[in-house]
Design an enzyme around this catalytic site. Structure first.
Site, PDB file in Angstrom:
ATOM      1  CE1 TYR A   1       9.812  -3.897  -9.603  1.00  0.00           C
ATOM      2  CE2 TYR A   1       9.031  -6.089  -9.057  1.00  0.00           C
ATOM      3  CZ  TYR A   1       9.817  -4.992  -8.775  1.00  0.00           C
ATOM      4  OH  TYR A   1      10.604  -5.008  -7.661  1.00  0.00           O
TER       5      TYR A   1
ATOM      6  CE  LYS B   1       8.482  -0.421  -5.036  1.00  0.00           C
ATOM      7  NZ  LYS B   1       8.125  -1.225  -6.189  1.00  0.00           N
TER       8      LYS B   1
ATOM      9  NE  ARG C   1      -1.068 -19.112   7.482  1.00  0.00           N
ATOM     10  CZ  ARG C   1      -1.809 -20.220   7.354  1.00  0.00           C
ATOM     11  NH1 ARG C   1      -2.634 -20.366   6.350  1.00  0.00           N
ATOM     12  NH2 ARG C   1      -1.706 -21.185   8.242  1.00  0.00           N
TER      13      ARG C   1
ATOM     14  CG  ASP D   1       2.288  -3.248 -11.028  1.00  0.00           C
ATOM     15  OD1 ASP D   1       2.059  -2.206 -10.382  1.00  0.00           O
ATOM     16  OD2 ASP D   1       3.290  -3.963 -10.832  1.00  0.00           O
TER      17      ASP D   1
END
Ligand SMILES: *Cc1c(COP(=O)(O)O)cnc(C)c1O
Length: 390
Positions: free
Chosen positions: A112, A208, A59, A183
């Site tokens: 978005y 993406k 992590r 973004d």
């Protein structure tokens, strides 16, 4: 621009030879482990005290994840980057690292939809106000910015593909000492490098184009060592949206073909967009590459755009007559996909706002994949003629 780094120089994307680490394997290993053990007590104490940097727990730090972060930072011309379990984890962790109750964020219109929903739910509960502004209107942006903590951008915007002069907007924010984030999922670092345009933090849904094969959900943020360090020490460990080693490995593989994939998406999508624009059933095509020149800051265009049918076209018949284009969300992989606007507007998620998203019920969003331009165009033409003869 960007330290002379050329994204079309594929050699830049080849992982450095790492003797002794992976049996000279040409592909870097997946360090698929949750924890790393220590030689002895002193080794453990030195690491905990921060006297040496080495992985403790995945992590926090994992070598495969770190390799992806370094590759992405280089592509964006940034000092550092940090990987996340999804694009939304990247967005939420970034925003939450820099705002406190009482702060205000200015965001451009048509971000978005799930970012819009994050702003309207969790951030609202945290007493962080988000105001929206048309990013194409620099005077409106200049009026909205004073007193804001963060300017959140996306260009081109989701669905309607508005493009902004990112460098000019970043300059307006910088004059007011306001942090900027963008973004950049649509353009990828191949066609837009916001750091070189003056933006502080660059966010991607790596699900993406960075991944590029529709087989991973991931996110990443790039920026200065200071800003990424703040995200790494505050939001990242405690919100815990960590990128996994296997997903990082898939992204490293994806990045190696990013430049050539983007060129292929660009070529096919532009041809399809031009033909749609000339088609009698189509009212408008929203694609940033259809003008005489590209919008400032963009050096190319990707495979995602939308168009609006004229009144009376049966969108359901159109969708159901497609063969190569599949009905499906997301984008950035090999596959060509469509999403009808009216389906998004019928979604249960809240808040759901046609006005906020700019989505017309007669619109269709297309992702033009890598199947081949002529085959894809034949598919669209046949479906359009079926949709008009109903
Ligand atoms: C998909 C997407 C996101 C969210 O990314 P996930 O990886 O799905 O969480 C954010 N921004 C844009 C522009 C996207 O298309």
């Amino acid at each position: 621009m960007n330290n002379g780094f050329d994204p079309f120089d594929h050699a830049s994307l080849i992982v450095a030879h790492d003797e002794g680490n992976a049996f000279d394997a040409v592909v870097p290993p997946i360090v698929q482990t949750s924890l790393f053990t220590f030689k002895d007590y002193d080794d453990m104490v030195a690491t905990y005290k921060g006297e040496r940097v080495r992985p403790i727990y995945t992590r926090g730090l994992n070598p495969t994840v770190r390799m992806f972060e370094e590759m992405l930072a280089k592509l964006e011309g940034a000092e550092d980057a940090i990987g996340f379990a999804s694009g939304m984890a990247a967005i939420s962790s970034t925003v939450m690292s820099f705002v406190e109750p009482g702060d205000r964020i200015v965001a451009v219109n048509h971000v978005y939809p799930d970012a819009f929903r994050l702003f309207g739910t969790h951030l609202k509960r945290m007493k962080v106000e988000v105001t929206y502004v048309d990013g194409r209107d620099e005077e409106a942006v200049a009026r909205a910015l004073p007193g804001a903590k963060l300017f959140y951008m996306e260009s081109p915007t989701s669905w309607v593909m508005d493009t902004h002069d990112v460098a000019a907007l970043a300059k307006l924010a910088k004059q007011q000492g306001i942090l900027t984030a963008i973004d950049n999922s649509w353009a990828s670092p191949i066609f837009q490098q916001p750091i070189s345009l003056g933006v502080d933090l660059v966010i991607h849904s790596a699900s993406k184009y960075l991944g590029g094969h529709s087989d991973v959900v991931a996110g990443v943020v790039a920026g200065s060592k200071d800003l990424i360090g703040r995200i790494r020490s505050e939001a990242y460990p405690y919100l815990g949206g960590k990128l996994s080693p296997f997903d990082a490995w898939l992204l490293i593989r994806g990045l190696r073909t990013l430049p050539i994939r983007m060129k292929a998406h660009e070529r096919s999508a532009l041809t399809v967009a031009q033909r749609l624009q000339a088609h009698p059933l189509v009212e408008t095509v929203c694609h940033p590459g259809l003008g005489n020149t590209l919008p400032p800051g963009l050096s190319g265009t990707s495979g995602l755009f939308s168009f609006i049918f004229r009144d009376g076209v049966d969108v359901r018949r159109f969708a159901d007559h497609l063969d190569l284009f599949k009905l499906g969300v997301s984008w950035g992989g090999h596959e060509s996909l469509i999403v009808p606007g009216e389906v998004v507007l019928s979604q249960k998620a809240q808040p759901n706002s046609a006005a906020a998203f700019g989505i017309s019920p007669r619109s269709v969003r297309l992702h033009v994949g890598l199947e081949g331009t002529e085959a894809l165009w034949s598919d669209l033409e046949a479906a359009m003629s079926a949709a008009s003869s109903g």
